[in-house]
Design an enzyme around this catalytic site. Sequence first.
Site, PDB file in Angstrom:
ATOM      1  N   SER A  67       0.751  -1.368   0.087  1.00 20.22           N
ATOM      2  CA  SER A  67      -0.136  -0.044  -0.094  1.00 20.22           C
ATOM      3  C   SER A  67       0.829   1.229  -0.129  1.00 20.22           C
ATOM      4  O   SER A  67       0.330   2.327  -0.219  1.00 20.22           O
ATOM      5  CB  SER A  67      -0.778   0.179   1.385  1.00 20.22           C
ATOM      6  N   HIS A  91      -5.269  -3.312  -2.680  1.00 22.78           N
ATOM      7  CA  HIS A  91      -4.886  -2.530  -3.742  1.00 22.78           C
ATOM      8  C   HIS A  91      -4.717  -3.210  -5.048  1.00 22.78           C
ATOM      9  O   HIS A  91      -4.253  -2.481  -5.886  1.00 22.78           O
ATOM     10  CB  HIS A  91      -3.592  -1.658  -3.329  1.00 22.78           C
ATOM     11  N   LYS A 125     -11.690   0.819  -1.633  1.00 21.68           N
ATOM     12  CA  LYS A 125     -10.560   1.351  -2.632  1.00 21.68           C
ATOM     13  C   LYS A 125     -11.069   1.385  -4.073  1.00 21.68           C
ATOM     14  O   LYS A 125     -11.960   1.979  -4.510  1.00 21.68           O
ATOM     15  CB  LYS A 125      -9.029   0.492  -2.795  1.00 21.68           C
TER      16      LYS A 125
END
Length: 379
Positions: free
Chosen positions: A177, A205, A235
């Site tokens: 991240s 991610h 996300k």
Amino acid sequence: MLDALAAELTELESKHLLRRRRTVESAQGVRVRVAGRELRNFCGNDYLGLANDAGLKAAASAAIAEYGVGSGSSHLVCGHQAPHELLEQRFAGMVGLPAALGFATGYMANLGVITALVGRGDAVFADRLNHASLNDACLLSRADFVRFNHNDLDGLARQLAASTARRKLIAVDAVYSMDGDLAPLQALLALAERFDAWLYLDDAHGFGVLGEGKGSLAHWQLDSPRLIYLATLGKAAGTAGALVAAERTVIDWLLNKARTAIYTTAAPAAVAAATLASLDAIERDGWRRDCLFARIAQLREGLASSRYRLPAWSTPIQPIELETSQQALALAEALWQRGIWVAAIRPPTVPTPRLRITLSAAHSEADVAALVAALHELE
């Protein structure tokens, strides 16, 4: 005690490590309003521009009309509503695993999964750059917590070979991240097979971005009953919560033993409904990823001749490492004054201070050009 805390806060501030919040007065997106100012936002994780998408908002509104606002209970009592069930089934099919289980947050998912799978007499092997939630889960599990240097496969192999633990779990971020690089998942799975271990992947991610949106399993073409896969939804998916997919036996075990799934109120059905719409968009709208990778390439090309050194990989996370926390804060503040919001990330979150630039499909060429021009001006 208050005086002691105040003194320690003052010490943090003197080291440029004190954290403060800014209040966003608008919807999330690549343009946000803070204290009445509109800023170009390069520090969010809304990689596909879905956080304020009209289709997701419509799905959430329709679900509120049908199911209300609150779920009323935990999933195992009476809080598991139809959208939750549909979402778990849909997600499992999307990532190619037999079953899935929802959690209210990614942090709670990591705590729940790891503490349910390993305990005293077991061992968990974790990359040193793993997210804080993975580290906390490893500590709380009471298993032997063995850390290996970042992406050091040889070191991990030696640690696995030396372990006499009853059960072994390898836990890694699929995309890191704060650095944006990828874990070597094919090689990690080979080690899990060789040493009879589980492989737990936190793909916070990567989901929505890699593997045509299906995440790191698809990107690396992984398929094994040893895999336990986590995707967080705040996300690229643009909503909230997390989903864990694995073999049906693993999911049934988590349903019975993962305390962060059992002993908490279920998230609103509206969030699950919005996420179902998000999964549709992730699979349908390949243009979002095309735009995202075009903006990543534009940033990298624009800074290629600068003193700033971006990493070798082309994920939405593009950090610029700096020597001191003071430098990171000063550069972030200079960009802020120019209407550009980039987060300064400092120890202990990362070992090296940095600006963490993140790109979105919703960024325009002009947005990225403005960031590039400002960074050149501040060299």
